[in-house]
Structure formats: C-alpha cells, structure tokens
Design a protein around this motif. Structure first.
Motif, mmCIF file in Angstrom:
data_model
loop_
_atom_site.group_PDB
_atom_site.id
_atom_site.type_symbol
_atom_site.label_atom_id
_atom_site.label_comp_id
_atom_site.label_asym_id
_atom_site.label_seq_id
_atom_site.Cartn_x
_atom_site.Cartn_y
_atom_site.Cartn_z
ATOM 1 N N ASP A 11 51.484 52.427 -94.446
ATOM 2 C CA ASP A 11 52.104 51.279 -93.791
ATOM 3 C C ASP A 11 52.170 51.571 -92.297
ATOM 4 O O ASP A 11 52.847 52.512 -91.875
ATOM 5 N N GLN A 187 51.946 42.680 -94.822
ATOM 6 C CA GLN A 187 53.253 43.312 -95.020
ATOM 7 C C GLN A 187 54.297 42.336 -95.537
ATOM 8 O O GLN A 187 55.235 42.723 -96.222
ATOM 9 N N ASP A 209 61.352 40.430 -93.456
ATOM 10 C CA ASP A 209 61.355 41.873 -93.190
ATOM 11 C C ASP A 209 61.475 42.041 -91.677
ATOM 12 O O ASP A 209 60.521 41.798 -90.933
ATOM 13 N N SER A 370 58.406 47.651 -97.045
ATOM 14 C CA SER A 370 57.000 47.280 -96.883
ATOM 15 C C SER A 370 56.064 48.396 -97.354
ATOM 16 O O SER A 370 55.066 48.126 -98.032
HETATM 17 MG MG LIG Z 1 57.523 47.062 -90.979
#
Ligand SMILES: [Mg+2]
Ligand SMILES: Nc1ncnc2c1ncn2[C@@H]1O[C@H](COP(=O)(O)OP(=O)(O)OP(=O)(O)O)[C@@H](O)[C@H]1O
Length: 422
Positions: A11, A187, A209, A370
């Motif tokens: 990520d 994401q 998020d 995420s």
């Molecule tokens: Mg993030």
C-alpha cells in the motif's frame, strides 16, 4: 494435502508505505506472516512524484515483510493506488439471443463483462469492472444469473479508471524491486473491503478513508460499490493549518495534533490548556486546547463537506441508512465521529480492519484499513477477469465478437439524478 497460497499486498500512501505477506491455509484461514512499514517518500496526494524514492520505500517494506518467509514465496503483489486521477462510472450492457441463451454459464457472464469494457480515452486504464447486478428478461436485481434460461441478460457494473501514466509509476515502484504486480487495487475499494459489514453494504453506506494527503471515498448500495472518488485533502492539511496558526514547524504541529487534537473543539473542556514549545529562541506558550483544535475542526469539517458534495453530485439524494464509516489514520483523531455526526446527521462509525482472525494488534487500526483491504481484495478477486496489460484491446475484443451472441447497441452509462442532501 491442499496447497498453501501466499499473497503480498503493498500500500503506497502519502505518509506511509506498507507491505503485508500472508498465507491462506488449506482450511481457507488467513495468517499474516510478515509486515513492513516505513515513512513514505516521493508520494504527493497519493501519486508518485519521485520514482526512486518511492521504489526505495517499497523495498524497505518488502524486505521487512519477507523476513519471516522463505525465498521465492513472494512471487507477485497486489498494490493499492490512490490519487484524484481515479474516477468511476456505472455501465450497463446487454446480451441477447432471439431463441434462448440456454442455461446461462459463468463463462457467458464473463464474456458479457468483457464486452461491457467501456470506451475510454487511451490515456486511461481500467482498474476494476465489478458486476453489481443483472437483469434477466426484464427481471431486475438478479444477483447470480448462472443456470437461468433467458432471451436477454443485462449486466450492470461499477468501473474504476485511472490515468495510465500515473498507474504505471505505481507498478514501477514495486516491479523495480523485482516483484511483479498482479493487480492494482483502488484504495477506496480496498478500505471498504476491510471495514464494511455486509449489513452496511446492503443498507447503503459512505466509507471515507482519511489519509495523510487524500481521502478515498466509496459508496456502497444494495451490497455493491456504486460510487468511488478521491478527494485530494487529508490529515496533513489539518497539520499544516495548525502549524500556520501557531507559527511552529510542521513536525511540531503534527505532534501536538496527534497528542491533543480533537476534531470537534466544543468537546474539549474550556479550561484545558496545552504547552506549545518555543521556536527560534521564543519561550514556550500555554494556550487553550480548545483554541488549538479550532483550525483542525475547520479543515476537517471542510473535508467532510467536500466528500459529501461529491457523493451528492454523483446522484445520491439522501444520506444512506447504513450511515458513514470513517477509517484511515486521519479518522483516529478524537472527536472525528462526533464532528461527522454533527455535519451529516447520520450514524457514524470509526472502523479498523475487521474479519481477520489473528490480525496483529499493530494492524488493527484505522490507518491500516487500506493495506489490509488490498490483501483481502487480492484474495477475493484474484480470479476476476481483467484485460491483460500485455494483450492489446482489439485482440480480445475480436476474439470476443467472434462468439455466438449478439450485443445490443452500447448503452450510455446510467443517467444519475443530481440532488442535494435530504
Ligand atoms: Mg492511505
Ligand atoms: N491519532 C491521530 N490523531 C490525529 N491524526 C492522526 C492520528 N494518527 C494518524 N493521524 C493522521 O493520519 C494521517 C495519515 O493517515 P494514513 O496513514 O491513513 O495515510 P496514508 O495512507 O499514508 O496517506 P494517503 O491515504 O493519503 O495516501 C496523517 O495526516 C496523520 O497526522
């Protein structure tokens, strides 16, 4: 004995990069084997702006994550991507056969999805085509048409697109470390995968998020994604505002924000005070904590309103009954739930990744939704059809059109009503 399968997720965020290596055992159980995290470098608002720095951050994480697994286990990675270049659309496409399609097979459904591939600008890449529902001979809301007899089947799908050049940089940041990329994952959908309950998806929910530089938004309705977008504002802007208000460097403002920040200033007792360290020879100051929280509240309220406005502009007239789910490091601030409740009048939940037995405590925080979601998405969608990057589009389109079915005329994406909140 059934074979164990290993998965890797990377990520790439604006403030941190993380990598996870996991194993799915013969009983389907998931175990995290390795985890690496490092401050992000070369990433601005979710988008890579310095490839060698980003590549190095990914290398550090992958090295840490692979420490406890044997060589060769990490043979490909799912990679989370963000940035305001990502966009989405909802499409419909139809297959007809004047006789009878026969028992609709999974293969035919896959071909239908392939055929629904949208006409996009060559500078864009399709990240996801997610079937959201089927209409079989006029009967809407069919979730799985496999095996049904019909003359016509229509698929609806949520499509996520991104700028091909920007996405290529994310691929290179990982592949430069000799780990091939299996698939890129938006994401927004990854965080939704890690945090939303089945009930929330069915009832309708807005997931946000709140990261360092971006806020990834996903709206689910009737169990499936309906809208996704990226707002280029995150917790870092709140820190910047605080630094400016207090005339202190950014890193000191970040420490104050993490320790004393509250997204809804009125929740702080009026007599509470905080010490602001001196800077450039000036003595330290004592200020009211509530006053310190005001610039944070202003920025975060603006961010929430911006995200809700985008969702309204996409056509959601009422706040969904599943409410709002907040996640990401930015949502860890005290008072964020109350601020969002006050602004939207909806139920709000601050969420950490759920549904993984044995998830290390370090990862059971909103900031890792995420990363964990990219892993879960990879496991769940590994078999999904996606046009291969190496196969030119006209090749598989020709193969497809050589099939037995006719496509009806390409349909316009569904016209979505535009309206304000209820
Ligand atoms: Mg993030
Ligand atoms: N306890 C906390 N209180 C307030 N803010 C916090 C807290 N913990 C983290 N943050 C903020 O969360 C943000 C980082 O969140 P996160 O780790 O989810 O971002 P990222 O994934 O690296 O970035 P992005 O998703 O934008 O690319 C920073 O702005 C940080 O200040």
């Amino acid at each position: 004995m059934a074979k164990e399968i290993f998965y890797t997720a990377v990520d790439i965020g604006t403030t941190k990069v993380c990598a996870l290596v996991a194993r799915v055992g013969s009983e389907g159980e998931l175990k995290i084997l390795g985890f690496g995290k490092t401050p992000s470098q070369g990433v601005q608002k979710g988008r890579i702006e310095n490839l060698s720095e980003a590549q190095e951050a990914v290398r550090i994480c992958l090295d840490d994550a692979q420490r406890y697994v044997s060589r060769g286990v990490v043979s490909g990675a799912y990679v989370g991507v963000s940035g305001s270049h990502l966009s989405c659309l909802n499409i419909k496409d139809t297959l007809t056969d004047p006789q009878d399609i026969g028992g609709i097979t999974a293969h035919q459904i896959q071909r239908l999805l392939q055929a629904s591939y949208p006409q996009v600008d060559p500078s864009q890449e399709v990240l996801h085509i997610i079937p959201t529902g089927y209409e079989v001979d006029g009967l809407p809301g069919v979730r799985n048409p496999t095996g049904l007899h019909a003359k016509q089947v229509q698929v609806e799908a949520h499509v996520v697109l991104g700028d091909a050049a920007v996405l290529k940089n994310s691929v290179r940041a990982v592949e430069g470390n000799r780990i091939p990329v299996r698939s890129l994952v938006a994401q927004s959908l990854a965080s939704a995968e890690a945090t939303l309950t089945g009930d929330e998806r069915e009832m309708g929910v807005i997931m946000m998020d709140i990261g360092g530089g971006t806020t990834d938004v996903a709206v689910y309705r009737h169990g499936t994604p309906w809208f996704s977008t990226v707002v280029p504002v995150g917790g870092n802007q709140a820190t910047g505002d605080l630094a400016e208000a207090l005339h202190i460097p950014y890193y000191r403002a970040e420490k104050l924000k993490i320790k004393f920040g509250n997204a809804l200033a009125e929740l702080v007792r009026a007599d509470e005070e905080v010490v602001v360290p001196g800077y450039q020879g000036e003595p330290q100051r004592v200020i009211k904590r509530r006053a310190m929280c005001e610039p944070l509240q202003m920025r975060l309220a603006e961010l929430l309103k911006l995200a809700i406005l985008r969702v309204n502009q996409a056509g959601l007239r009422h706040m969904p009954s599943g409410g709002i789910v907040l996640t990401g490091g930015g949502a860890e601030m005290e008072g964020f739930r109350e601020l969002a409740q006050k602004i939207t009048g909806s139920p709000v939940r601050v969420a950490s990744p759920l549904g993984i037995a044995g998830l290390p405590a370090e990862l059971r925080k909103p900031a890792f939704s995420s990363a964990v979601g990219v892993l879960l998405w990879g496991i769940k969608h590994q078999g999904d059809w996606k046009p291969s990057r190496s196969e030119p589009r006209h090749t598989w389109m020709r193969k497809l059109l050589a099939g037995r079915f006719q496509r009806t005329k390409e349909q316009e994406p569904e016209e979505l009503p535009v309206g304000g909140p209820a």
